[in-house]
Design a protein around this motif. Sequence first.
Motif, PDB file in Angstrom:
ATOM      1  N   UNK A 106       0.814  -1.224   0.000  1.00 57.69           N
ATOM      2  CA  UNK A 106       0.000   0.000   0.000  1.00 57.69           C
ATOM      3  C   UNK A 106       0.844   1.270   0.000  1.00 57.69           C
ATOM      4  N   UNK A 107       2.097   1.159   0.407  1.00 52.62           N
ATOM      5  CA  UNK A 107       2.940   2.345   0.544  1.00 52.62           C
ATOM      6  C   UNK A 107       2.657   3.114   1.824  1.00 52.62           C
ATOM      7  N   UNK A 108       1.730   2.616   2.630  1.00 50.50           N
ATOM      8  CA  UNK A 108       1.351   3.302   3.872  1.00 50.50           C
ATOM      9  C   UNK A 108       2.487   3.222   4.893  1.00 50.50           C
ATOM     10  N   UNK A 109       2.763   4.347   5.518  1.00 54.42           N
ATOM     11  CA  UNK A 109       3.763   4.427   6.584  1.00 54.42           C
ATOM     12  C   UNK A 109       3.023   4.467   7.914  1.00 54.42           C
ATOM     13  N   UNK A 110       3.395   3.595   8.815  1.00 56.43           N
ATOM     14  CA  UNK A 110       2.775   3.516  10.137  1.00 56.43           C
ATOM     15  C   UNK A 110       3.493   4.492  11.071  1.00 56.43           C
ATOM     16  N   UNK A 111       3.031   5.741  11.066  1.00 57.50           N
ATOM     17  CA  UNK A 111       3.648   6.779  11.891  1.00 57.50           C
ATOM     18  C   UNK A 111       3.114   6.632  13.312  1.00 57.50           C
ATOM     19  N   UNK A 112       4.031   6.379  14.221  1.00 56.30           N
ATOM     20  CA  UNK A 112       3.661   6.184  15.618  1.00 56.30           C
ATOM     21  C   UNK A 112       4.223   7.323  16.461  1.00 56.30           C
ATOM     22  N   UNK A 113       3.523   7.692  17.533  1.00 60.56           N
ATOM     23  CA  UNK A 113       4.033   8.767  18.392  1.00 60.56           C
ATOM     24  C   UNK A 113       5.265   8.294  19.176  1.00 60.56           C
ATOM     25  N   UNK A 114       6.117   9.230  19.512  1.00 63.91           N
ATOM     26  CA  UNK A 114       7.287   8.932  20.332  1.00 63.91           C
ATOM     27  C   UNK A 114       6.821   8.572  21.735  1.00 63.91           C
ATOM     28  N   UNK A 115       7.387   7.502  22.253  1.00 62.51           N
ATOM     29  CA  UNK A 115       7.088   7.072  23.618  1.00 62.51           C
ATOM     30  C   UNK A 115       8.372   6.533  24.232  1.00 62.51           C
ATOM     31  N   UNK A 116       8.285   6.085  25.479  1.00 65.16           N
ATOM     32  CA  UNK A 116       9.484   5.516  26.105  1.00 65.16           C
ATOM     33  C   UNK A 116       9.984   4.312  25.319  1.00 65.16           C
ATOM     34  N   UNK A 117       9.083   3.593  24.640  1.00 71.53           N
ATOM     35  CA  UNK A 117       9.478   2.426  23.858  1.00 71.53           C
ATOM     36  C   UNK A 117      10.220   2.788  22.574  1.00 71.53           C
ATOM     37  N   UNK A 118      10.309   4.076  22.262  1.00 71.90           N
ATOM     38  CA  UNK A 118      11.078   4.529  21.103  1.00 71.90           C
ATOM     39  C   UNK A 118      12.583   4.438  21.358  1.00 71.90           C
ATOM     40  N   UNK A 119      12.957   4.218  22.612  1.00 71.54           N
ATOM     41  CA  UNK A 119      14.372   4.190  22.995  1.00 71.54           C
ATOM     42  C   UNK A 119      14.750   2.761  23.375  1.00 71.54           C
ATOM     43  N   UNK A 120      15.774   2.255  22.684  1.00 70.16           N
ATOM     44  CA  UNK A 120      16.165   0.859  22.839  1.00 70.16           C
ATOM     45  C   UNK A 120      17.641   0.782  23.204  1.00 70.16           C
ATOM     46  N   UNK A 121      17.959  -0.076  24.179  1.00 71.72           N
ATOM     47  CA  UNK A 121      19.356  -0.341  24.509  1.00 71.72           C
ATOM     48  C   UNK A 121      19.699  -1.727  23.960  1.00 71.72           C
ATOM     49  N   UNK A 122      20.902  -1.833  23.412  1.00 72.51           N
ATOM     50  CA  UNK A 122      21.401  -3.090  22.858  1.00 72.51           C
ATOM     51  C   UNK A 122      22.671  -3.492  23.592  1.00 72.51           C
ATOM     52  N   UNK A 123      22.856  -4.790  23.745  1.00 76.20           N
ATOM     53  CA  UNK A 123      24.096  -5.344  24.290  1.00 76.20           C
ATOM     54  C   UNK A 123      24.544  -6.428  23.320  1.00 76.20           C
ATOM     55  N   UNK A 124      25.768  -6.298  22.835  1.00 70.40           N
ATOM     56  CA  UNK A 124      26.300  -7.233  21.841  1.00 70.40           C
ATOM     57  C   UNK A 124      27.614  -7.825  22.328  1.00 70.40           C
TER      58      UNK A 124
END
Length: 150
Positions: A106-124
């Motif tokens: 569809x080309x639709x972009x799922x624009x979501x509001x910024x929330x605490x879940x927008x921030x991700x920590x990674x450990x590699x």
Amino acid sequence: MTYTFEWPKTGDEDKDTVLSDSEQRIKAVDMAIAEQDPLHEAYRFYTEGTAAAGTEKWIQSFVDHKARTTGVTRFYDADVTVNKNGTAALVYCEDQGKAYNKFLETGKVDVTPVSKDSYVVYAATLRKNENGVWVTERLSSQRGSARCRP
């Protein structure tokens, strides 16, 4: 996808190469998603073990939904430790506040509001292979990390 890597050079050759190879891994995963290929050779060049298996599943979820990533993502607050045995640990943050899913049919972009879940920590956990590439062997993430939130 547009990327901002706020990973300044450390002055340590091994640490800087860990950061550079990790940056390439991140871009390779998005390339595989864009090309809808869960076995794409680009990300497999930079991952092995459980990190490769988890990445394949992640990419497959986008293929199953006929979606890809779009927008801007920012990586920051990287902490690298290089061990004498040829392994390294990398912890870093990602701000996905301006990154979205785009549905291919569809080309639709799922624009979501910024929330605490927008921030991700990674450990590699990485290992330097015989070609001198720092491959990611294990990778974990946690959404909503207090470490990464502004």
